[in-house]
Design an enzyme around this catalytic site. Structure first.
Site, PDB file in Angstrom:
ATOM      1  CB  CYS A 116      38.697  28.390  53.512  1.00 35.26           C
ATOM      2  SG  CYS A 116      39.972  28.269  52.247  1.00 35.26           S
ATOM      3  CG  HIS A 253      38.637  32.450  55.064  1.00 37.22           C
ATOM      4  ND1 HIS A 253      39.896  31.992  55.403  1.00 37.22           N
ATOM      5  CD2 HIS A 253      38.463  32.162  53.738  1.00 37.22           C
ATOM      6  CE1 HIS A 253      40.452  31.442  54.337  1.00 37.22           C
ATOM      7  NE2 HIS A 253      39.609  31.542  53.319  1.00 37.22           N
ATOM      8  CG  ASN A 283      42.778  31.623  51.512  1.00 43.04           C
ATOM      9  OD1 ASN A 283      42.771  31.046  52.595  1.00 43.04           O
ATOM     10  ND2 ASN A 283      41.831  31.474  50.610  1.00 43.04           N
TER      11      ASN A 283
HETATM   12  O1  UT7 Z   1      39.035  30.739  50.713  1.00 44.44           O
HETATM   13  C1  UT7 Z   1      38.083  30.677  49.713  1.00 44.44           C
HETATM   14  C2  UT7 Z   1      38.778  30.395  48.458  1.00 44.44           C
HETATM   15  N1  UT7 Z   1      39.104  31.379  47.551  1.00 44.44           N
HETATM   16  C3  UT7 Z   1      38.611  32.631  47.412  1.00 44.44           C
HETATM   17  O2  UT7 Z   1      37.827  33.126  48.139  1.00 44.44           O
HETATM   18  C4  UT7 Z   1      39.086  33.381  46.204  1.00 44.44           C
HETATM   19  C5  UT7 Z   1      37.960  34.014  45.489  1.00 44.44           C
HETATM   20  N2  UT7 Z   1      38.326  34.650  44.253  1.00 44.44           N
HETATM   21  C6  UT7 Z   1      39.215  35.674  44.108  1.00 44.44           C
HETATM   22  O3  UT7 Z   1      39.832  36.103  45.058  1.00 44.44           O
HETATM   23  C7  UT7 Z   1      39.327  36.305  42.743  1.00 44.44           C
HETATM   24  O4  UT7 Z   1      38.346  35.753  41.907  1.00 44.44           O
HETATM   25  C8  UT7 Z   1      40.714  36.151  42.078  1.00 44.44           C
HETATM   26  C9  UT7 Z   1      41.703  37.029  42.792  1.00 44.44           C
HETATM   27  C10 UT7 Z   1      41.147  34.705  42.107  1.00 44.44           C
HETATM   28  C11 UT7 Z   1      40.659  36.612  40.623  1.00 44.44           C
HETATM   29  O5  UT7 Z   1      40.181  37.936  40.536  1.00 44.44           O
HETATM   30  P1  UT7 Z   1      38.998  38.304  39.537  1.00 44.44           P
HETATM   31  O6  UT7 Z   1      38.840  39.756  39.624  1.00 44.44           O
HETATM   32  O7  UT7 Z   1      37.815  37.444  39.881  1.00 44.44           O
HETATM   33  O8  UT7 Z   1      39.602  37.929  38.132  1.00 44.44           O
HETATM   34  P2  UT7 Z   1      39.127  36.813  37.068  1.00 44.44           P
HETATM   35  O9  UT7 Z   1      39.296  35.431  37.607  1.00 44.44           O
HETATM   36  O10 UT7 Z   1      37.759  37.184  36.569  1.00 44.44           O
HETATM   37  O11 UT7 Z   1      40.176  37.052  35.926  1.00 44.44           O
HETATM   38  C12 UT7 Z   1      40.321  38.308  35.271  1.00 44.44           C
HETATM   39  C13 UT7 Z   1      41.568  38.273  34.405  1.00 44.44           C
HETATM   40  C14 UT7 Z   1      41.678  37.036  33.524  1.00 44.44           C
HETATM   41  O12 UT7 Z   1      42.212  37.423  32.291  1.00 44.44           O
HETATM   42  P3  UT7 Z   1      41.256  37.606  31.001  1.00 44.44           P
HETATM   43  O13 UT7 Z   1      40.602  36.267  30.811  1.00 44.44           O
HETATM   44  O14 UT7 Z   1      40.283  38.693  31.385  1.00 44.44           O
HETATM   45  O15 UT7 Z   1      42.230  38.005  29.939  1.00 44.44           O
HETATM   46  C15 UT7 Z   1      42.682  36.183  34.265  1.00 44.44           C
HETATM   47  O16 UT7 Z   1      43.392  35.329  33.389  1.00 44.44           O
HETATM   48  O17 UT7 Z   1      42.731  38.267  35.245  1.00 44.44           O
HETATM   49  C16 UT7 Z   1      43.598  37.223  34.825  1.00 44.44           C
HETATM   50  N3  UT7 Z   1      44.373  36.776  35.968  1.00 44.44           N
HETATM   51  C17 UT7 Z   1      45.563  37.293  36.314  1.00 44.44           C
HETATM   52  N4  UT7 Z   1      46.301  38.298  35.771  1.00 44.44           N
HETATM   53  C18 UT7 Z   1      47.464  38.598  36.359  1.00 44.44           C
HETATM   54  C19 UT7 Z   1      44.064  35.792  36.860  1.00 44.44           C
HETATM   55  N5  UT7 Z   1      45.045  35.684  37.778  1.00 44.44           N
HETATM   56  C20 UT7 Z   1      45.986  36.598  37.450  1.00 44.44           C
HETATM   57  C21 UT7 Z   1      47.214  36.958  38.004  1.00 44.44           C
HETATM   58  N6  UT7 Z   1      47.924  37.982  37.438  1.00 44.44           N
HETATM   59  N7  UT7 Z   1      47.715  36.360  39.116  1.00 44.44           N
END
Ligand code: UT7
Length: 326
Positions: A116, A253, A283
């Protein structure tokens, strides 16, 4: 002040494949909702390239627009750098495929792989070539078909990424050697290979012999992005000898609206100076910054002569920032 050759952006173009994939479309196949995706990421939809569309096809379309805006043709191009993590083939470089499809004459063409952060890295590399006279009309392109790397059963990643390409034409111009000069005024690049496990693809020619799928510890990447980008941005600002208050547009980004806002807040940049396309593009990895730049120019917000701050972070981990005057 002594006159100085700068790499000036003379044209910008973007290309998005026509197929729009909404959050609700994805909710048909993975356990997610439109509401969750919007609240956690700001993403409403993303584009997906057709099976017949390769990364180079998107790159060529973006390059054609950028060349037309610069008043140049393919026959002028002597340097092509493509930032991509989704090349058409393992080799040759996508840049050489773009060169052939554009009909550009023999010159320098190669890819940059910094995921990225690829466009920020590629701009910095191109700048080094252009100021040394190794590119009179350089194309710097970020182009990706991230949909090809998705594990469509992993709701934590497949909702985040989209396909697209953005391109700029860089040309040498002699400036006064002041911060009023058009062109790239400064950049900073960073990498920390110990953070590989946070974001990587689990395949490759010399390990599995397969393309692999994207794997990410999203919340760890999120934390690193918000905390560490600021240092690289401040370094680039210092090298450019400008101040944050002088920045007209912050073009980060486009990974996640919450990351954009978190970084802008840390840097003291007002929200109305931030270009955000993440809602419609998601993204697009190395393509996201030039795509956002082209959107901001096309809708009239970004004007010639304005000071732009670009930053990115991605797999590696890699991150960095570029300060340029349009
Ligand atoms: O270009 C650089 C590369 N990438 C990035 O910069 C991405 C960086 N990260 C993010 O954007 C965020 O971390 C995410 C959007 C990927 C995830 O958001 P988060 O607030 O960090 O959530 P999390 O990973 O801590 O997950 C929280 C909960 C989990 O459930 P439990 O374990 O609390 O029951 C996940 O399983 O959200 C769940 N979850 C979802 N729920 C519904 C993860 N993805 C999804 C989804 N829909 N698509």
């Amino acid at each position: 002040m002594n006159s100085r050759v700068r790499s000036v952006v003379t044209g910008v173009g973007g290309c998005l494949p026509p197929n729009i994939v909404s959050n609700s479309d994805l909710a048909q196949t993975v356990d997610t909702t439109d509401e969750w995706i919007i609240e956690r990421t700001g993403i409403h939809s993303r584009r997906r390239a057709g099976d017949e569309q390769a990364t180079s096809d998107l790159a060529v379309e973006a390059a054609r627009v950028a060349l037309a805006k610069a008043g140049r043709t393919a026959s002028d191009v002597d340097l092509i750098i493509v930032a991509t993590t989704t090349p058409d083939l393992t080799f040759p470089a996508t840049a050489t495929i773009v060169q052939r499809k554009l009909g550009a004459p023999p010159g320098i063409a190669f890819d940059v792989q910094a995921v990225c952060s690829g466009f920020v890295y590629a701009l910095a590399v191109a700048d080094s070539f252009v100021v040394r006279g190794l590119g009179k009309c350089a194309l710097v392109i970020g182009a990706e078909t991230m949909s090809r790397l998705m594990d469509w059963t992993d709701r934590g990643t497949c909702i985040l990424f989209g396909d697209g390409a953005g391109a700029v034409v860089l040309e040498p111009r002699t400036g006064e050697g002041t911060t009023a000069d058009r062109g790239i005024l400064g950049f900073s690049l960073r990498a920390d290979g110990t953070k590989q496990d946070l974001l990587y693809v689990d395949g490759g020619p010399s390990t599995t012999g397969t393309v692999g799928k994207l794997r990410m510890q999203g919340n760890q990447v999120f934390r690193h992005a918000v905390v560490n980008i600021s240092e690289a941005v401040l370094a680039a600002i210092a090298i450019a000898e400008v101040s944050m208050a002088e920045v007209d547009w912050f073009i980060p980004h486009q990974a996640n609206q919450r990351i954009l806002e978190g970084v802008a807040k840390r840097l003291g940049i007002d929200g109305n100076r931030v270009i955000s396309t993440v809602a419609d593009h998601a993204n697009t990895s190395a393509a996201s910054i030039p795509l956002a730049l082209s959107v901001g120019i096309e809708d009239g917000r970004i004007q010639p002569g304005q000071l732009l701050l670009l930053e990115a972070m991605g797999g590696g981990l890699t991150w960095g920032a570029v300060v340029l005057r349009l």
